[in-house]
Design a protein around this motif. Structure first.
Motif, short mmCIF file in Angstrom:
data_model
loop_
_atom_site.label_atom_id
_atom_site.label_comp_id
_atom_site.label_asym_id
_atom_site.label_seq_id
_atom_site.Cartn_x
_atom_site.Cartn_y
_atom_site.Cartn_z
N ARG A 34 0.82 -1.21 0.00
CA ARG A 34 0.00 0.00 0.00
C ARG A 34 0.86 1.27 0.00
N ALA A 35 2.00 1.18 0.67
CA ALA A 35 2.89 2.34 0.73
C ALA A 35 3.67 2.50 -0.57
N GLY A 36 3.61 1.48 -1.41
CA GLY A 36 4.36 1.54 -2.66
C GLY A 36 5.86 1.40 -2.47
N VAL A 37 6.26 0.60 -1.49
CA VAL A 37 7.68 0.35 -1.26
C VAL A 37 7.91 -1.15 -1.10
N GLY A 38 9.14 -1.55 -1.13
CA GLY A 38 9.44 -2.95 -0.91
C GLY A 38 9.30 -3.32 0.55
N ALA A 39 9.08 -4.60 0.80
CA ALA A 39 8.87 -5.05 2.17
C ALA A 39 10.06 -4.70 3.05
N GLY A 40 11.24 -4.89 2.50
CA GLY A 40 12.44 -4.64 3.29
C GLY A 40 12.65 -3.17 3.61
N THR A 41 12.12 -2.33 2.78
CA THR A 41 12.32 -0.88 2.96
C THR A 41 11.76 -0.39 4.30
N ILE A 42 10.65 -0.98 4.69
CA ILE A 42 10.06 -0.58 5.97
C ILE A 42 11.10 -0.66 7.08
N TYR A 43 11.96 -1.67 7.00
CA TYR A 43 12.92 -1.91 8.07
C TYR A 43 14.12 -0.95 7.99
N ARG A 44 14.17 -0.19 6.93
CA ARG A 44 15.18 0.87 6.90
C ARG A 44 14.75 2.05 7.76
N TYR A 45 13.43 2.21 7.91
CA TYR A 45 12.90 3.37 8.63
C TYR A 45 12.41 3.04 10.04
N PHE A 46 12.03 1.77 10.24
CA PHE A 46 11.53 1.35 11.55
C PHE A 46 12.17 0.02 11.92
#
Lengths: 191, 191
Positions: A34-46
């Motif tokens: 939904r955010a339009g990013v890769g799954a792993g990307t979330i873990y770059r920010y959180f």
DNA sequence: TTTCATAGAATGAATATTCATTCTTGTTTA
DNA sequence: TAAACAAGAATGAATATTCATTCTATGAAA
């Protein structure tokens, strides 16, 4: 797209999905999609899921309290301040159904208990306008002599329940009804 | 051990674990272990997890409403009836922390919304004493002219929040405070 | 009384799925 | 070119549910 944009996209997507489907109905894969990013990307920010959930809460909470503090009638009578807060809560959350639902989810989860515990025990620190109201009400003896937590319960609980009923279609809160609700809450705490 | 014994063991184990750890913190394996039965046995008595969760709710709800109906002052003034219910709710859930927590979990889950929706829309059917109270209060004009859902919110919300605060150690509800709480709720709905 | 047969209750290992998190690979930016 | 960023496939742990098998209780047959 800037770094903060992407971070915001993730926050928004997660907030929406958590609100709509609950914490347990929104897997990370769906959030990333939904955010339009890769799954792993979330873990770059959180760091992880829990941190994301807490981060959303503090973001929303800041936004909400800022709204309440706008045009706050400092120095005016307790009753007037109470009405400002009560109607402010209703206005805000009627306009923000998703934030409201997120909030409900959050406060009925283990995360929420933790936060409330800190709030009620740490009298030092944060300058809370509801807390201030309680103390002023006690001082001038315009509200009943009751414990602080109970003051919250009487003053705030019906407001949140009513907003929930509004969003679920059981009642329709217009200006008049908003006034009635806050006024009724006031009746329950005033001397 | 009779058939109903085993069924009851499962209901109790599940209720306790759901209350203590939330719906998502209590896997079926843990429930079966605590109930002292095999994992598969649960599925002999309950079609699946959801059915088990719903079944616990109806069981507890029946028990609770029966308690409220005991010595109910039928025919007495609305105020007196309201105090009976209010104090009855507090008494019951102060004594039953696990049932209270189960209830909270349940009502803040998708299951709970469904139940509440049926309750508020199906005026026919079940003979609800709170509903009766609302209608009588309207008829005799002793409570404010407000929608039924809002009546619930004002009358009941602070009571549940207060009981929660009691169990979480924020306040201690004794007889006197119980009286104060119910009386305050009454102040908010009475004319 | 003892033995055997049967129904259906109970079991728990196996299965299939879901999901948070990590890893590898490619891409952009400085 | 080096360093940071992003993507999404791969991983492994957790968990609801199934199902082949075992156990238990009852009663008929010997």
């Amino acid at each position: 797209m800037s770094k903060t944009d992407k971070r915001n996209d993730i926050l928004n997507a997660a907030m929406t999905l958590f609100a709509e489907q609950g914490f347990h109905g929104a897997p990370m894969a769906q959030i990333s999609e939904r955010a339009g990013v890769g799954a792993g990307t979330i873990y770059r920010y959180f760091k992880n899921r829990d941190v994301l959930i807490m981060e959303i809460h503090t973001t929303l909470f800041d936004k909400f309290t800022n709204h309440l503090k706008e045009r706050y009638p400092h120095g005016r009578p307790v009753r007037e301040c109470f009405f400002h807060i009560g109607k402010g809560i209703i206005d805000y959350f009627i306009k923000q159904p998703l934030e409201f639902r997120y909030n409900e989810q959050f406060h009925h989860s283990p995360y929420g208990l933790e936060v409330r515990r800190n709030k009620l025990t740490n009298t030092t620190g944060e300058h809370d306008i509801v807390l201030e109201l309680y103390e002023k009400g006690m001082e001038y003896q315009v509200i009943k002599p009751i414990p602080m937590a109970l003051f919250f319960d009487l003053a705030i609980a019906p407001i949140f329940w009513a907003v929930r009923d509004h969003h679920q279609g059981f009642i329709k809160i217009d200006n008049a009804l908003s006034e009635t609700i806050v006024s009724s809450c006031w009746d329950s705490i005033r001397i």
